[in-house]
Design a protein around this motif. Structure first.
Motif, short mmCIF file in Angstrom:
data_model
loop_
_atom_site.label_atom_id
_atom_site.label_comp_id
_atom_site.label_asym_id
_atom_site.label_seq_id
_atom_site.Cartn_x
_atom_site.Cartn_y
_atom_site.Cartn_z
N PRO A 244 -0.60 5.84 -20.24
CA PRO A 244 0.68 5.90 -20.94
C PRO A 244 1.67 4.78 -20.59
CG PRO A 244 0.04 8.10 -20.28
CD PRO A 244 -0.97 7.16 -19.68
N TYR A 245 1.78 4.40 -19.31
CA TYR A 245 2.76 3.37 -18.94
C TYR A 245 2.11 2.22 -18.20
CZ TYR A 245 6.27 6.56 -20.52
OH TYR A 245 7.01 7.38 -21.32
N ARG A 246 2.36 1.02 -18.68
CA ARG A 246 1.91 -0.17 -17.97
C ARG A 246 3.11 -0.76 -17.25
NH1 ARG A 246 0.39 -4.51 -22.02
NH2 ARG A 246 2.50 -5.24 -21.60
N VAL B 110 11.32 -5.10 -13.33
CA VAL B 110 9.94 -4.65 -13.54
C VAL B 110 9.81 -4.22 -14.99
CG1 VAL B 110 8.24 -2.91 -12.86
CG2 VAL B 110 9.76 -3.91 -11.14
N GLU B 111 8.68 -4.61 -15.61
CA GLU B 111 8.49 -4.29 -17.02
C GLU B 111 7.73 -2.97 -17.17
OE1 GLU B 111 6.38 -7.37 -19.10
OE2 GLU B 111 6.00 -6.03 -20.80
N PHE B 112 8.31 -2.05 -17.88
CA PHE B 112 7.64 -0.78 -18.23
C PHE B 112 7.27 -0.86 -19.71
CE2 PHE B 112 8.14 2.58 -14.94
CZ PHE B 112 8.69 1.79 -13.95
N ASN C 141 5.43 1.13 -22.82
CA ASN C 141 5.01 2.46 -23.27
C ASN C 141 3.85 2.32 -24.25
OD1 ASN C 141 4.84 4.78 -25.02
ND2 ASN C 141 6.71 5.50 -24.02
N ARG C 142 2.72 2.90 -23.90
CA ARG C 142 1.51 2.77 -24.70
C ARG C 142 1.65 3.40 -26.08
NH1 ARG C 142 -1.98 1.59 -27.45
NH2 ARG C 142 -4.23 1.82 -27.28
N TYR C 143 2.47 4.46 -26.15
CA TYR C 143 2.60 5.15 -27.44
C TYR C 143 3.48 4.34 -28.40
CZ TYR C 143 1.44 8.94 -24.18
OH TYR C 143 0.89 9.71 -23.19
N SER C 144 4.67 3.99 -27.93
CA SER C 144 5.63 3.31 -28.82
C SER C 144 5.39 1.81 -28.84
CB SER C 144 7.06 3.57 -28.33
OG SER C 144 7.24 2.95 -27.06
N ARG C 145 4.62 1.31 -27.90
CA ARG C 145 4.37 -0.12 -27.72
C ARG C 145 5.66 -0.91 -27.48
NH1 ARG C 145 1.01 -3.26 -30.66
NH2 ARG C 145 0.02 -3.75 -28.68
N GLN C 146 6.64 -0.23 -26.89
CA GLN C 146 7.90 -0.89 -26.56
C GLN C 146 7.94 -1.16 -25.05
OE1 GLN C 146 10.32 -1.46 -29.00
NE2 GLN C 146 8.69 -0.72 -30.37
N SER C 147 8.54 -2.29 -24.71
CA SER C 147 8.74 -2.61 -23.29
C SER C 147 10.21 -2.51 -22.94
CB SER C 147 8.30 -4.05 -23.01
OG SER C 147 6.91 -4.15 -23.08
N ARG C 148 10.48 -2.21 -21.69
CA ARG C 148 11.85 -2.36 -21.22
C ARG C 148 11.81 -2.78 -19.76
NH1 ARG C 148 13.84 2.86 -18.92
NH2 ARG C 148 12.00 4.19 -18.87
N LEU C 149 12.91 -3.40 -19.34
CA LEU C 149 12.97 -3.89 -17.97
C LEU C 149 13.76 -2.90 -17.11
CD1 LEU C 149 13.57 -7.68 -18.67
CD2 LEU C 149 11.44 -6.53 -17.98
N VAL C 150 13.24 -2.65 -15.93
CA VAL C 150 13.89 -1.72 -15.02
C VAL C 150 14.17 -2.47 -13.72
CG1 VAL C 150 13.52 0.39 -13.65
CG2 VAL C 150 12.75 0.30 -16.04
N ILE D 176 14.33 -3.24 -9.91
CA ILE D 176 13.38 -2.85 -8.88
C ILE D 176 13.87 -1.63 -8.09
CG2 ILE D 176 14.29 -4.52 -7.20
CD1 ILE D 176 10.57 -3.77 -7.52
N ASP D 177 15.16 -1.51 -7.92
CA ASP D 177 15.70 -0.37 -7.17
C ASP D 177 15.58 0.95 -7.94
OD1 ASP D 177 16.35 -2.15 -5.23
OD2 ASP D 177 18.45 -2.35 -5.85
N ASP D 178 15.40 0.83 -9.25
CA ASP D 178 15.34 2.05 -10.06
C ASP D 178 13.90 2.44 -10.41
OD1 ASP D 178 18.08 2.07 -10.06
OD2 ASP D 178 18.20 0.86 -11.91
N VAL D 179 12.94 1.65 -9.93
CA VAL D 179 11.55 1.89 -10.31
C VAL D 179 11.09 3.28 -9.86
CG1 VAL D 179 9.17 1.21 -9.80
CG2 VAL D 179 10.84 -0.52 -10.51
N GLU D 180 11.41 3.62 -8.64
CA GLU D 180 10.97 4.90 -8.10
C GLU D 180 11.49 6.08 -8.94
OE1 GLU D 180 11.70 5.39 -3.88
OE2 GLU D 180 11.64 7.56 -4.14
N THR D 181 12.79 6.04 -9.21
CA THR D 181 13.40 7.11 -10.01
C THR D 181 12.77 7.16 -11.40
OG1 THR D 181 15.38 6.12 -9.06
CG2 THR D 181 15.67 8.13 -10.37
N THR D 182 12.57 6.01 -11.99
CA THR D 182 12.00 5.95 -13.34
C THR D 182 10.60 6.56 -13.34
OG1 THR D 182 13.21 3.90 -13.66
CG2 THR D 182 11.49 4.42 -15.28
N MET D 183 9.80 6.19 -12.35
CA MET D 183 8.44 6.71 -12.32
C MET D 183 8.42 8.22 -12.09
SD MET D 183 6.48 3.57 -10.31
CE MET D 183 4.79 4.14 -10.44
N LYS D 184 9.30 8.69 -11.22
CA LYS D 184 9.36 10.14 -10.99
C LYS D 184 9.76 10.89 -12.24
CE LYS D 184 9.98 10.57 -6.02
NZ LYS D 184 10.98 10.45 -4.95
#
Lengths: 569, 569
Positions: free
Chosen positions: B518-520, B533-535, B537-546, B548-556
């Motif tokens: 689902p997420y690359r 960091v680039e996230f 989304n496999r479904y929407s095929r959209q990327s967004r930048l996060v 680095i300090d927010d990566v953990e929260t985003t992944m959780k």
């Protein structure tokens, strides 16, 4: 879960034929039920134990980077013809023809299928090593079904297979699985003893079994209490006695009807160790003759190990006669390379043995190895006897009845060569992977835990394996007690069996012990005060009172712990 | 997990014979591999999907207080003789003799074993209802293996069985399982359509299938786009046309070699709807004659439902002749109770049909139901035709190719009565439990998801099903990027596939899409700044930048969500 909703209630009694006390508790507790014919169903409680055991095994496999896969239970016979095992495995393996008349088998183990899987799953020897495992139903049409879950026809098995670039890589990996197995059994509360064992129809060179001393065990384990040497009796080594003297001249003696060692010894007025016993066995590549001393038994497992190929049953009379041998009077003298001859070390070192004359009703006295018969194959191929001493330290060996709980095999390149699994190096050299195979029967493990860990009241599960961590009940009609019980249950329902039956506290206490749930939690306005709760530990059989405000914390702490029962049985 | 350690790497191409695009992706991605003969292995990635599917199903079963158990795969034939199904199931069921010559089967479904389990597991009708389920390997020796995982011989199945005190209790419970099934498929990202279906060899009265419209489907589903009526074509109902006129006098006509409706219509110069088609079928209790109009086909499923017992294949010529009937010229006239006669409603309402004369080379013109032949059994036993309209609302019906993903059966007391499972009430009255049976094939479900949810780049798994939630990679040689990647991986290793290969970013991107993670997550000093960091989304095929300090929260946050793919195929 609420006890009234549980499928499979406790029974007061079980059928008289049940010998294993642990299995009787499993039946009474509602963990398993039998359908007859060696077929068992797991009820919800049994299924929870199985799930917990799988989780422990999974964790230990993944600790070694094991990856879970699944190969088919049904194999085309061609797979087994390639490895040659179709000829090794007898009636244990179910064979059937499918609707297109293809020959299929219910594979009793999955070495072949995993070789096939690695063939399609890997592309280069650089991808090695690979460590794969699965949980899978096996069906072995065993001759004897015994002791409930200990030996059944159908069972769930964790089987694992490793593939390596070299013998040394396998040798380095093997002890890691050895360690993982020890941890698995330890986490189940069992003290297993690793012992050397035979390879059976698995092939390969070296195998270990993990044993527990147990009265319903099916194996005899030999151990040295001094130095710790330990092996299955079928392969155990020991210091054997020798009897030597001055070689006498060989002579023929009439020995009518003396086709057993007993008869011959009596007829000749000799001790059995003064005789030689000659037998012919089948192997995958023809027949082989084995000679041991008259007071010894041939160890087929040792012979297998010596030959490097599985030794099957004794040759039948016709085969023996076709080769010109006389059954009952077989002789190593005059074999002259007709078939391979393997001579036990004790025979090679003895003098003046009585051997068959290869002639009906005749034996030869004073036969001496090196003079009257010879072979390049001198090896330890006989079973040890109770009086033999440890080969390592000379102490007296002990025999212990034991139950095998898991085994690990060093298969080397037996399968990769026979099935043509190889990878090509840049140099063009073919790499035939070295292989290990590692099994644990889940049902047997559960049966063994029940057998090993119980007291007269019932089962004793380690907290990680138990169906539920808590057995919760209230006593009396107090509404406030009922409300407190409900509140505790609502918060911990996953890990709690709430006994909501209209039964007496005595019956409930009895069932809690029978089921082996680690902690019994009792609320009672009478027994304790309204705001204390009794925690009873199934292992130590100690109770303590916890203030109602601390119950949540106490339960959470218990859930995080990994309690092991003290050995009960 | 690190990609270099994963067993089963991606392939660029698959064998040409693979028709299902979804299955091709499963092969290419390294989810499954074939051993030939309809046998498949699940590689680690496939196994992870299976585990996730099982978890979803388990949650939905337990929501209905379902309890997990396990019954034996191998059944003694006696179980199947008791229910009578040994005669219903043909070559699909593998039969073998065990070493003691007992007849055993690989059970293709487990109604019998669960009846047996309830017999030993419950003590009173007060313990009902019971809802039990298992995950188990099944082996069905299917005639045709198709489309990879869609139809295989060996497969993992979730089968569930419910037992009730009364028909009404079953009727109340049945819709709950219906709902659970809808939720299961929904959580997999599939829009299933429930449709009425036949009961096949399961017995009972009513069944539903959960279908998805799909080009590799094996069923034809009939649906009304107006009112939502939906059924498998084998049992679908529709408004049929009738042709009536003034009854004429019956007369015999010579019709040499007119044993098919085509030949007869041509020879007589009539439309097929002016003919009657008479056939004889086997049932468990003997033969039965069925008459439909010449332009219709007999629906065995409808006939089964009408008779309340499974209709097997057509009777063979000898059986027909033994009863005094003439094959090719069968006639409902003159049957007079020799065998049961079931007449389709359209035949009963038609006038002046041509029927066989039960005499070689002769038919009878102007046969009229009620005048020339009669039966109390008039029912809808013919398949509908594309031009038929909806019985409920009169709108044109549509035929859709569809794939069945699960089915639920109302078995009533078919098994409990035939197998003698009952409980006694205080009054002494016997309660034969009413039963439901509910199946989902896990492999087929996985195959269907792959087939339904993919785009041209690869698979699209719902986040709860995906092998890993995150595909993590770094680009470039920057040490600080590598360290950051390692740090993220260390924290989320369970849910992350780290692509640690020495491949180009292009190859890695391609594989990430193929695997349907689902997420690359991409770290690159060049593409983004060092601390973004680039996230993707496999479904929407959209990327967004996060940051680095927010990566953990985003992944959780992502891990806690339950994302479903948009339908790709």
């Amino acid at each position: 879960m609420k006890y009234t909703q549980l499928f499979g209630k406790t029974l007061r009694n079980v059928h008289h034929g049940v010998k294993s006390q642990g299995f009787a508790f499993l039946l009474r507790g509602g963990f398993v039920r039998t359908h007859g014919h060696g077929l068992y169903s797991y009820l919800p409680l049994g299924n929870r134990v199985v799930r917990n055991l799988k989780q422990i095994i999974r964790e230990e496999m993944e600790r070694l980077d094991g990856q879970e896969v699944n190969v088919p239970l049904v194999n085309p016979i061609e797979m087994w013809q390639k490895s040659g095992r179709d000829r090794l495995v007898g009636s244990d393996m179910v064979r059937f023809k499918d609707r297109t008349d293809r020959n299929m088998v219910l594979a009793p183990s999955h070495e072949e299928a995993f070789v096939d899987l690695v063939r399609v799953g890997l592309r280069s020897y650089r991808d090695l090593p690979a460590f794969l495992y699965q949980f899978q139903t096996k069906y072995r049409d065993e001759e004897r079904i015994r002791n409930g879950l200990i030996r059944t026809k159908e069972f769930l098995m964790k089987d694992a297979y490793s593939f390596h670039r070299s013998a040394s890589d396998l040798n380095n990996f093997f002890p890691k699985v050895f360690g993982a197995y020890q941890r698995i059994f330890q986490r189940c509360g069992l003290n297993v003893l690793p012992a050397e064992s035979g390879v059976g129809y698995m092939g390969g060179q070296k195998a270990y079994e993990f044993m527990i001393p147990c009265s319903i065990g099916e194996d005899i384990m030999v151990e040295c209490p001094n130095c710790g040497y330990r092996a299955n009796k079928s392969v155990a080594m020991g210091l054997k006695d020798f009897h030597t003297g001055t070689p006498q001249e060989m002579e023929a003696v009439e020995t009518p009807n003396c086709t057993s060692m007993e008869d011959l010894a009596e007829f000749m007025g000799l001790e059995k160790h003064q005789l030689a016993k000659t037998m012919i066995f089948k192997t995958m590549n023809g027949l082989v003759m084995a000679v041991v001393r008259g007071d010894h038994e041939v160890s087929r497992e040792k012979l297998t190990r010596y030959l490097g190929e599985p030794v099957l049953e004794k040759a039948d009379q016709r085969e023996v006669e076709t080769l010109g041998f006389v059954p009952g009077y077989l002789s190593p003298i005059g074999v002259n390379g007709t078939i391979p001859l393997v001579v036990d070390g004790t025979v090679a070192k003895s003098t003046n043995l009585v051997v068959g004359a290869n002639k009906e009703g005749v034996h030869l006295k004073n036969a001496n190895f090196g003079r009257d018969f010879e072979s390049v194959n001198v090896a330890d191929i006989s079973m040890i006897k109770p009086e033999n001493k440890c080969l390592q330290c000379g102490s007296p060996l002990q025999e212990v009845r034991a139950l095998e709980l898991g085994n690990i095999f060093k298969l080397d390149d037996f399968y990769s060569r026979s099935m043509g699994l190889y990878f090509q190096e840049e140099s063009g050299k073919k790499v035939y992977p070295f292989m290990g195979s590692y099994g644990i029967g889940i049902g047997r493990l559960m049966g063994a835990i029940a057998e090993q860990l119980h007291d007269k009241r019932g089962l004793l599960w380690a907290s990680r394996i138990a169906t539920f961590c808590f057995f919760l009940m209230g006593i009396g009609k107090s509404d406030s007690v009922r409300q407190k019980v409900d509140r505790i249950y609502a918060q911990f329902s996953t890990d709690t069996l709430l006994d909501d039956r209209k039964e007496s506290p005595g019956v409930k206490f009895q069932d809690a012990e029978l089921l082996g749930i680690p902690y019994r939690i009792v609320l009672s306005a009478k027994r304790n005060s309204e705001d204390t709760v009794e925690f009873y530990n199934r292992y130590s059989r100690q109770s303590r009172l916890v203030h109602i405000d601390d119950v949540e914390t106490t339960m959470k702490r218990i859930l995080e712990s990994d309690d092991l029962p003290t050995q009960g049985a």
